[in-house]
Design a protein around this motif. Structure first.
Motif, PDB file in Angstrom:
ATOM      1  N   THR A  46       0.819  -1.200   0.000  1.00 16.94           N
ATOM      2  CA  THR A  46       0.000   0.000   0.000  1.00 16.94           C
ATOM      3  C   THR A  46       0.860   1.260   0.000  1.00 16.94           C
ATOM      4  O   THR A  46       0.535   2.242  -0.671  1.00 16.94           O
ATOM      5  CB  THR A  46      -0.954  -0.022   1.211  1.00 16.94           C
ATOM      6  N   ASN A  47       1.990   1.254   0.712  1.00 23.10           N
ATOM      7  CA  ASN A  47       2.854   2.437   0.771  1.00 23.10           C
ATOM      8  C   ASN A  47       3.407   2.796  -0.612  1.00 23.10           C
ATOM      9  O   ASN A  47       3.506   3.973  -0.958  1.00 23.10           O
ATOM     10  CB  ASN A  47       4.008   2.227   1.745  1.00 23.10           C
ATOM     11  N   GLU A  48       3.786   1.794  -1.398  1.00 22.77           N
ATOM     12  CA  GLU A  48       4.291   2.060  -2.747  1.00 22.77           C
ATOM     13  C   GLU A  48       3.191   2.639  -3.632  1.00 22.77           C
ATOM     14  O   GLU A  48       3.410   3.603  -4.376  1.00 22.77           O
ATOM     15  CB  GLU A  48       4.862   0.788  -3.376  1.00 22.77           C
ATOM     16  N   THR A  49       1.999   2.085  -3.540  1.00 23.51           N
ATOM     17  CA  THR A  49       0.866   2.597  -4.299  1.00 23.51           C
ATOM     18  C   THR A  49       0.555   4.029  -3.875  1.00 23.51           C
ATOM     19  O   THR A  49       0.309   4.894  -4.721  1.00 23.51           O
ATOM     20  CB  THR A  49      -0.375   1.699  -4.096  1.00 23.51           C
ATOM     21  N   ALA A  50       0.591   4.295  -2.578  1.00 23.14           N
ATOM     22  CA  ALA A  50       0.323   5.643  -2.070  1.00 23.14           C
ATOM     23  C   ALA A  50       1.336   6.645  -2.623  1.00 23.14           C
ATOM     24  O   ALA A  50       0.968   7.771  -2.979  1.00 23.14           O
ATOM     25  CB  ALA A  50       0.336   5.651  -0.542  1.00 23.14           C
TER      26      ALA A  50
END
Length: 125
Positions: free
Chosen positions: A3-7
């Motif tokens: 999720t952090n990479e997508t964010a």
């Protein structure tokens, strides 16, 4: 995908439009990206491939008058929802969402949906 990479990808994507910096987009789009715009109603226009998506988004990001206000971005694994208001013309705007999908650090799908001002569906009884 985390999720952090997508964010982070969504942060950079939104920044390109907020700051009118289309160059940011070049490293965010996958070769097989598919994007559906909100116009013309009711089904919008479908763009396929890196070049088609980049040309469309660059034109939006370059526009010195129009701009997006990001109201919220929600990320879940390799997916994201961006809730926005697009401001154009003389104080006019439209609200909508983009449903985003990321793979290997690049956007592979961006589906845009908007509210159509002045139109409403009948409520069920």
């Amino acid at each position: 995908m985390q999720t952090n990479e997508t964010a982070e990808i969504m942060r950079r994507f939104n920044q390109a439009f907020r700051d009118h910096e289309p160059a940011i987009l070049k490293d965010l789009i996958a070769p097989d990206c598919v994007m559906e715009s909100i116009q013309p109603a009711p089904n919008g226009t479908r763009y396929e491939g890196y070049d088609a998506c980049l040309v469309f988004w660059e034109a939006l990001a370059k526009d010195p008058v129009a701009h997006f206000d990001v109201e919220d971005t929600i990320t879940m694994g390799d997916r994201a929802i961006i809730r926005w208001r697009f401001n154009f013309g003389d104080g006019e705007s439209v609200r909508g969402v983009n449903l985003m999908h990321v793979r290997h650090g690049r956007i592979i799908e961006a589906l845009g949906y908007s509210k159509i001002p002045g139109q409403s569906a009948p409520l069920p009884e």
